[in-house]
Design an enzyme around this catalytic site. Structure first.
Site, mmCIF file in Angstrom:
data_model
loop_
_atom_site.group_PDB
_atom_site.id
_atom_site.type_symbol
_atom_site.label_atom_id
_atom_site.label_comp_id
_atom_site.label_asym_id
_atom_site.label_seq_id
_atom_site.Cartn_x
_atom_site.Cartn_y
_atom_site.Cartn_z
ATOM 1 C CD GLU A 92 -2.921 1.217 0.386
ATOM 2 O OE1 GLU A 92 -2.919 2.097 -0.493
ATOM 3 O OE2 GLU A 92 -3.804 0.349 0.472
ATOM 4 C CG ASP A 101 -0.943 5.057 -1.090
ATOM 5 O OD1 ASP A 101 -1.681 4.683 -2.013
ATOM 6 O OD2 ASP A 101 -1.248 4.944 0.109
ATOM 7 C CB SER A 125 -5.130 1.611 -2.682
ATOM 8 O OG SER A 125 -5.641 1.449 -1.396
#
Length: 599
Positions: A308, A312, A518
């Site tokens: 994650e 990002d 995401s």
């Protein structure tokens, strides 16, 4: 135009002054669950000596003042548009009733809590009560704090299934935390998963860049036709920059403009993986770096990169380069294990991060967060109080984006109010009216809705007036379909969308492919950050809270998505249509068009 209240959880206005000698024993329930939240099991009492830090949100004296000011500075049609407020001006708007502090401190003193344990935060509308023994917290709140374990993840939390406050405080206190917020299966559910069928590009995207250059030579930059078909199965920064028309823009306000990424759940962004990623996928930016800010015991373990966190930062950095990026590593997530060194259990990551942010002298102009919970798993008073904190950010000129989620119209799909009613499952904080919620798309020429894209209608927040027209049109188009499964008067989400499948990411030096909204949130945030860069370079104020712009003049700068759906809850879900829909919102960003609109 946008000034009416958004919350269906109306707070009773403060009336006459509270008597000087309140009856502290006259208590009323503030919030309770009918049963222990799903999948959580009680493990018994907390270990001897366990303490807890309590946060108390105080109700503002003028309840509508912050929202009115937020819309004044966010509505392009208002004369105050762009005149964002200072921290002190926001604090004045949310200041509690003159009697509130004295009354709350008197209550705390009545229960033996020394004034030295109480501090104010957020300019005075929140209190923090430190190191409260659990037995004292039980007495203070009429609660029964216990250790709860999640049956699937084995995470543990210290919580109570209900709490009460003296009747004299109900008009003064919005919420006390941590109390009944159990959160999702891992407190904050990350919206990302591997994409098993994607083609990988271990040697970079030179071929894609060459294809894009050839297509741009024919069709011109910014044309949908300049995005090669290979981008529908292998998404790289080059694909996104072409698709969202940012390729020709070079940031010019990098001494002022900053893009922030909020991270939780011990997710660490790797500097070496970013370098590898940029060498493979955007070699002209290979010198880029990001800074890490740790919050509430958060760490920066470079030996343990997170999928994650890497996703990002790699896409935020590669699209916004050379804009400075900050990664916030926030601690406070489960499990709770009390011992001599860590006797305190708070585990309120949103509040921990927001507490920290509001104490800073400067805040990034754009912030992306890729985490969320099922809305119904968050107590309504807690959701309202946290949502108000996002409104404070917007009023100060900060654009806040959240992933909408990866469950279509929902999974689980059963209410937790004891009725076991079948219902679609909205996500929080994506349903907060003061953030921009980002859904997911897939494919090119044309883009269509990604089936994972969460969207629907809030059960906690009323539909804000900025989206009245757009949402009403959609609801008229579907008639009675799914009647009873969603709240037709609720805030609709998402607001916009971006690509959410087949993203190439480097983790521990190797390329893998991932899906999820995401992917969409940092992508959209990077495009918005470029717009803020442009405005700052022209001596203009940043965008701040986006939604009133998006649902008015800004809609012309978005690519409308008109195909695809978001199945869930044993239904085909909603369908993307012309205009707004609860799958892709108003559509995906076109930087060039938006630049012309905001400029």
């Amino acid at each position: 135009m946008f000034w009416r209240s958004l919350s269906i959880l109306a707070i009773v206005p403060l009336g006459l002054a509270t008597p000087l000698a309140p009856r502290w024993e006259d208590v009323r329930v503030k919030h309770s669950w009918k049963t222990v939240p799903q999948n959580w099991e009680c493990e018994g009492s907390a270990p001897e000596g366990t303490t807890i830090d309590l946060r108390i949100a105080l109700k503002p004296h003028r309840e509508e003042a912050l929202v009115e000011a937020l819309y004044e500075v966010s509505d392009p049609a208002h004369p105050k548009y762009g005149a964002h407020l200072s921290k002190a001006e926001v604090a004045a708007l949310v200041a509690p009733h003159p009697d509130t502090h004295e009354l709350v401190h008197s209550w705390l003193a009545h229960h033996g809590i020394p004034s030295s344990s109480v501090s104010t935060t957020h300019g005075g509308d929140w209190l923090t009560v430190s190191n409260v023994p659990v037995s004292q917290a039980d007495a203070l709140l009429g609660a029964s704090y216990q250790v709860y374990r999640h049956a699937e993840t084995d995470d543990t939390l210290l919580r109570t299934v209900g709490y009460s406050l003296p009747a004299a405080l109900h008009d003064h206190v919005a919420v006390v935390a941590p109390t009944t917020y159990f959160g999702g299966p891992r407190a904050l559910r990350k919206t990302l998963h591997p994409s098993p069928n994607a083609k990988l590009l271990p040697d970079g995207d030179a071929l894609i860049r060459a294809e894009i250059a050839a297509l741009e030579a024919i069709h011109g930059p910014g044309s949908a036709a300049s995005v090669p078909s290979s981008c529908k199965s292998t998404v790289t920064p080059a694909c996104l920059r072409a698709l969202y028309n940012t390729t020709s823009y070079t940031p010019a306000a990098t001494s002022k403009n900053v893009l922030g990424i909020a991270g939780y759940l011990e997710q660490y962004a790797s500097h070496s993986d970013l370098t590898t990623f940029l060498n493979k996928f955007r070699s002209d930016a290979k010198s880029a770096a990001f800074t890490v800010t740790t919050v509430n015991g958060g760490l920066d373990d470079q030996s343990n990169p997170g999928d994650e966190a890497n996703l990002d930062i790699q896409y935020a950095e590669s699209i916004s380069y050379p804009t400075p990026n900050i990664y916030y590593s926030t601690g406070g997530s489960p499990p709770f294990i009390a011992d001599e060194n860590t006797p305190t259990n708070t585990n309120e990551p949103y509040l921990d991060w927001l507490d920290f942010l509001f104490e800073q002298s400067t805040i990034p102009q754009t912030i992306s967060t890729s985490y969320g919970d099922d809305e119904q798993s968050v107590p309504a008073d807690y959701a309202q109080s946290v949502c108000s904190l996002f409104a404070k950010l917007g009023a100060q000129g900060v654009t806040v984006l959240f992933s909408s989620g990866d469950s279509g119209v929902g999974d689980g799909c059963t209410s937790n109010d004891g009725s076991n009613k079948s219902m679609f499952m909205p996500s929080f904080p994506a349903t907060c009216p003061y953030v921009t919620s980002v859904g997911g798309t897939t494919g090119v020429n044309p883009e269509k809705a990604a089936s994972l894209s969460s969207g629907g209608f809030s059960n906690y927040f009323a539909r804000p007036s900025y989206q009245d027209s757009a949402v009403s049109s959609f609801l008229t188009s579907i008639g009675t379909e799914y009647s009873g499964l969603y709240n037709a008067s609720g805030r609709g989400f998402p607001d916009i969308a971006a690509q959410a499948e087949n993203f190439q990411v480097v983790i521990s030096g190797s390329v893998t492919s991932v899906d999820g909204t995401s992917c969409a949130s940092p992508t959209a945030a990077a495009v918005i950050s470029l717009l803020n860069d442009y405005l700052l370079s022209q001596g203009k104020p940043t965008l701040g809270f986006l939604n009133p712009l998006l649902y008015s003049t800004g809609a012309a700068g978005l690519n409308d998505i008109t195909s695809g759906s978001n199945p869930g809850c044993n239904t085909k879900g909603f369908t993307a249509v012309k205009g707004w829909d609860p799958v892709t919102g108003l559509g995906t960003p076109d930087f060039g068009k938006l630049q012309a609109i905001v400029g």
